[in-house]
Motif scaffolding. Sequence first.
Motif, PDB file in Angstrom:
ATOM      1  N   ASP A  89       7.733   9.510  -1.850  1.00 36.89           N
ATOM      2  CA  ASP A  89       6.411   8.903  -1.735  1.00 36.89           C
ATOM      3  C   ASP A  89       6.465   7.794  -0.691  1.00 36.89           C
ATOM      4  OD1 ASP A  89       3.894   7.927  -2.008  1.00 36.89           O
ATOM      5  OD2 ASP A  89       4.113   7.249  -4.087  1.00 36.89           O
ATOM      6  N   ARG A  90       6.007   8.086   0.523  1.00 34.99           N
ATOM      7  CA  ARG A  90       6.097   7.129   1.628  1.00 34.99           C
ATOM      8  C   ARG A  90       4.854   6.255   1.771  1.00 34.99           C
ATOM      9  NH1 ARG A  90       8.528  11.580   5.945  1.00 34.99           N
ATOM     10  NH2 ARG A  90      10.425  12.063   4.727  1.00 34.99           N
ATOM     11  N   THR A  91       3.811   6.560   1.033  1.00 37.81           N
ATOM     12  CA  THR A  91       2.562   5.808   1.145  1.00 37.81           C
ATOM     13  C   THR A  91       2.767   4.331   0.840  1.00 37.81           C
ATOM     14  OG1 THR A  91       1.318   7.759   0.445  1.00 37.81           O
ATOM     15  CG2 THR A  91       0.180   5.631   0.363  1.00 37.81           C
ATOM     16  N   ILE A  92       3.488   4.049  -0.240  1.00 42.93           N
ATOM     17  CA  ILE A  92       3.732   2.662  -0.642  1.00 42.93           C
ATOM     18  C   ILE A  92       4.551   1.933   0.426  1.00 42.93           C
ATOM     19  CG2 ILE A  92       4.846   1.178  -2.341  1.00 42.93           C
ATOM     20  CD1 ILE A  92       4.240   3.267  -4.447  1.00 42.93           C
ATOM     21  N   VAL A  93       5.553   2.618   0.955  1.00 41.83           N
ATOM     22  CA  VAL A  93       6.411   2.001   1.979  1.00 41.83           C
ATOM     23  C   VAL A  93       5.589   1.640   3.215  1.00 41.83           C
ATOM     24  CG1 VAL A  93       8.414   2.304   3.477  1.00 41.83           C
ATOM     25  CG2 VAL A  93       8.421   3.282   1.175  1.00 41.83           C
ATOM     26  N   TYR A  94       4.740   2.553   3.651  1.00 43.30           N
ATOM     27  CA  TYR A  94       3.913   2.299   4.826  1.00 43.30           C
ATOM     28  C   TYR A  94       2.960   1.129   4.597  1.00 43.30           C
ATOM     29  CZ  TYR A  94       5.522   6.761   6.748  1.00 43.30           C
ATOM     30  OH  TYR A  94       6.297   7.796   7.248  1.00 43.30           O
ATOM     31  N   SER A  95       2.414   1.020   3.397  1.00 41.14           N
ATOM     32  CA  SER A  95       1.496  -0.086   3.095  1.00 41.14           C
ATOM     33  C   SER A  95       2.239  -1.414   3.083  1.00 41.14           C
ATOM     34  CB  SER A  95       0.806   0.151   1.741  1.00 41.14           C
ATOM     35  OG  SER A  95       1.750   0.169   0.689  1.00 41.14           O
ATOM     36  N   GLN A  96       3.491  -1.396   2.611  1.00 46.64           N
ATOM     37  CA  GLN A  96       4.300  -2.616   2.593  1.00 46.64           C
ATOM     38  C   GLN A  96       4.651  -3.057   4.013  1.00 46.64           C
ATOM     39  OE1 GLN A  96       7.515  -1.210   0.111  1.00 46.64           O
ATOM     40  NE2 GLN A  96       6.585  -1.986  -1.766  1.00 46.64           N
ATOM     41  N   ILE A  97       4.954  -2.092   4.874  1.00 48.03           N
ATOM     42  CA  ILE A  97       5.257  -2.398   6.275  1.00 48.03           C
ATOM     43  C   ILE A  97       4.035  -3.015   6.952  1.00 48.03           C
ATOM     44  CG2 ILE A  97       5.801  -1.419   8.535  1.00 48.03           C
ATOM     45  CD1 ILE A  97       7.474   0.705   7.097  1.00 48.03           C
ATOM     46  N   ALA A  98       2.869  -2.427   6.706  1.00 50.32           N
ATOM     47  CA  ALA A  98       1.625  -2.932   7.301  1.00 50.32           C
ATOM     48  C   ALA A  98       1.349  -4.366   6.851  1.00 50.32           C
ATOM     49  CB  ALA A  98       0.461  -2.023   6.919  1.00 50.32           C
ATOM     50  N   ALA A  99       1.601  -4.643   5.575  1.00 57.52           N
ATOM     51  CA  ALA A  99       1.355  -5.981   5.033  1.00 57.52           C
ATOM     52  C   ALA A  99       2.246  -7.021   5.701  1.00 57.52           C
ATOM     53  CB  ALA A  99       1.594  -5.977   3.524  1.00 57.52           C
ATOM     54  N   VAL A 100       3.510  -6.654   5.935  1.00 58.69           N
ATOM     55  CA  VAL A 100       4.446  -7.577   6.575  1.00 58.69           C
ATOM     56  C   VAL A 100       4.057  -7.832   8.032  1.00 58.69           C
ATOM     57  CG1 VAL A 100       6.814  -7.819   7.426  1.00 58.69           C
ATOM     58  CG2 VAL A 100       6.408  -7.118   5.071  1.00 58.69           C
ATOM     59  N   LEU A 101       3.666  -6.786   8.739  1.00 63.36           N
ATOM     60  CA  LEU A 101       3.264  -6.941  10.140  1.00 63.36           C
ATOM     61  C   LEU A 101       2.038  -7.850  10.256  1.00 63.36           C
ATOM     62  CD1 LEU A 101       3.721  -3.300  11.512  1.00 63.36           C
ATOM     63  CD2 LEU A 101       5.189  -5.284  11.905  1.00 63.36           C
ATOM     64  N   VAL A 102       1.082  -7.683   9.348  1.00 60.49           N
ATOM     65  CA  VAL A 102      -0.108  -8.541   9.343  1.00 60.49           C
ATOM     66  C   VAL A 102       0.294  -9.988   9.065  1.00 60.49           C
ATOM     67  CG1 VAL A 102      -2.241  -9.087   8.098  1.00 60.49           C
ATOM     68  CG2 VAL A 102      -1.710  -6.718   8.666  1.00 60.49           C
ATOM     69  N   SER A 103       1.260 -10.171   8.162  1.00 57.66           N
ATOM     70  CA  SER A 103       1.729 -11.518   7.819  1.00 57.66           C
ATOM     71  C   SER A 103       2.389 -12.200   9.012  1.00 57.66           C
ATOM     72  CB  SER A 103       2.715 -11.449   6.648  1.00 57.66           C
ATOM     73  OG  SER A 103       2.098 -10.919   5.492  1.00 57.66           O
ATOM     74  N   VAL A 104       3.187 -11.435   9.770  1.00 60.14           N
ATOM     75  CA  VAL A 104       3.859 -11.989  10.948  1.00 60.14           C
ATOM     76  C   VAL A 104       2.828 -12.464  11.969  1.00 60.14           C
ATOM     77  CG1 VAL A 104       5.291 -11.438  12.959  1.00 60.14           C
ATOM     78  CG2 VAL A 104       5.968 -10.632  10.683  1.00 60.14           C
ATOM     79  N   VAL A 105       1.834 -11.629  12.226  1.00 63.22           N
ATOM     80  CA  VAL A 105       0.777 -11.978  13.181  1.00 63.22           C
ATOM     81  C   VAL A 105       0.019 -13.221  12.707  1.00 63.22           C
ATOM     82  CG1 VAL A 105      -1.398 -11.237  14.223  1.00 63.22           C
ATOM     83  CG2 VAL A 105       0.503  -9.615  14.009  1.00 63.22           C
ATOM     84  N   ALA A 106      -0.262 -13.283  11.412  1.00 62.47           N
ATOM     85  CA  ALA A 106      -1.008 -14.408  10.844  1.00 62.47           C
ATOM     86  C   ALA A 106      -0.225 -15.716  10.980  1.00 62.47           C
ATOM     87  CB  ALA A 106      -1.328 -14.133   9.378  1.00 62.47           C
ATOM     88  N   VAL A 107       1.067 -15.674  10.693  1.00 65.47           N
ATOM     89  CA  VAL A 107       1.907 -16.879  10.788  1.00 65.47           C
ATOM     90  C   VAL A 107       1.975 -17.374  12.230  1.00 65.47           C
ATOM     91  CG1 VAL A 107       4.267 -17.749  10.632  1.00 65.47           C
ATOM     92  CG2 VAL A 107       3.317 -16.399   8.760  1.00 65.47           C
ATOM     93  N   PHE A 108       2.221 -16.454  13.152  1.00 61.37           N
ATOM     94  CA  PHE A 108       2.316 -16.832  14.564  1.00 61.37           C
ATOM     95  C   PHE A 108       0.993 -17.397  15.077  1.00 61.37           C
ATOM     96  CE2 PHE A 108       6.033 -13.771  15.788  1.00 61.37           C
ATOM     97  CZ  PHE A 108       6.840 -14.461  14.900  1.00 61.37           C
ATOM     98  N   ALA A 109      -0.116 -16.804  14.658  1.00 64.01           N
ATOM     99  CA  ALA A 109      -1.431 -17.268  15.089  1.00 64.01           C
ATOM    100  C   ALA A 109      -1.707 -18.668  14.539  1.00 64.01           C
ATOM    101  CB  ALA A 109      -2.509 -16.295  14.613  1.00 64.01           C
ATOM    102  N   TYR A 110      -1.306 -18.891  13.293  1.00 63.52           N
ATOM    103  CA  TYR A 110      -1.512 -20.202  12.670  1.00 63.52           C
ATOM    104  C   TYR A 110      -0.731 -21.285  13.405  1.00 63.52           C
ATOM    105  CZ  TYR A 110      -0.676 -24.065   9.460  1.00 63.52           C
ATOM    106  OH  TYR A 110      -0.532 -25.328   8.916  1.00 63.52           O
ATOM    107  N   VAL A 111       0.547 -21.025  13.665  1.00 60.48           N
ATOM    108  CA  VAL A 111       1.393 -22.009  14.351  1.00 60.48           C
ATOM    109  C   VAL A 111       0.863 -22.292  15.759  1.00 60.48           C
ATOM    110  CG1 VAL A 111       3.698 -22.454  15.298  1.00 60.48           C
ATOM    111  CG2 VAL A 111       3.453 -21.440  13.017  1.00 60.48           C
ATOM    112  N   SER A 112       0.410 -21.257  16.438  1.00 59.14           N
ATOM    113  CA  SER A 112      -0.112 -21.416  17.804  1.00 59.14           C
ATOM    114  C   SER A 112      -1.401 -22.242  17.827  1.00 59.14           C
ATOM    115  CB  SER A 112      -0.373 -20.042  18.435  1.00 59.14           C
ATOM    116  OG  SER A 112       0.836 -19.315  18.574  1.00 59.14           O
ATOM    117  N   SER A 113      -2.107 -22.263  16.704  1.00 61.37           N
ATOM    118  CA  SER A 113      -3.368 -23.002  16.648  1.00 61.37           C
ATOM    119  C   SER A 113      -3.159 -24.502  16.450  1.00 61.37           C
ATOM    120  CB  SER A 113      -4.240 -22.460  15.509  1.00 61.37           C
ATOM    121  OG  SER A 113      -3.678 -22.786  14.240  1.00 61.37           O
TER     122      SER A 113
END
Length: 222
Positions: A89-113
Motif C-alpha cells: 500500500d503505497r498511498t500512505i507513503v506518498y501522502s507522508q512524502i508530500a506532507a514533508v515536502l510541504v513542511s520543508v517549503v513552509a519552513v524555508f518560506a517562514y525563515v526567508s520572511s
Amino acid sequence: MDFLYLFGLWISVLQISFVFIPLTFVLEWRKRGSTEGFSAVMLILPFLIMSCWMRFGLMTEDTMMVVTNGIMLATSCVYLSIFISYTKDRTIVYSQIAAVLVSVVAVFAYVSSLNPEDQIDRMGAISGIVQNLRLIGALYQIKMVIDTKTTEYVPYTMQFIMIFFVSQMTLYAILSGNFYMAVGSIPGVILCVVNISLYIIYPPITWRVPILGVQKKVEKSE
C-alpha cells in the motif's frame, strides 16, 4: 587543531557513515519480500530534519554541515525508493512524502520572511526542534512493540548504533555549548534507552538479542 574541532569532525564522519545503516533494513525487506512491521515515517521525517540543517549550514557557511546533510539526503532518497518497491500500500507513503515536502517549503518560506539579522538564529532553533521529529518514528515503533508485545521485527543493530552515536553528539553539544544541537540530541538519548529496554520487557521470539542476551521463552504448549 583543538580537541573540540577534532571531536566535531569525528561526529561528521559518524553522521556520513550512517548512510550504510539502513542496509540492514533493506536486507530484511528483501528476505521477507515486504516491509511489514516497518514504518516509512522513520525514513521520511529525516528529509525535513536534514533539509533544515543543510539550510542552516548554507546560511552559516558551514561546508561540513552542508556536505554531510547533502550526502545523507541523497542516500535517503535511494532507501526510500527501495522501501516503496517492497510496500504493497503505497498511498500512505506518498501522502507522508508530500506532507514533508510541504513542511520543508513552509519552513524555508517562514525563515526567508524574517529580518536578515534574525534568520540564522531562527533557522538554527527550528533545526534543533525539528530534529526531535525523528522521535515520532521511534515512538511509533515503540507503540507497535507494545501492541504486539514483541521486538521480533526491531533490528537490534540500529538501536545500539544509535545510542552510541546520539550519546556522543550530545556530549559534543554540551562541550561546545551548541544549544541547538543539544535540544535535538538529549531527547534522542532518552528514547534510545527506552528502545533498548523494550528488548528486555518484550524480547524477540525467534532470535537472541546480542549483548543483552535476551530471548522470549516459549512453552511447548504454545
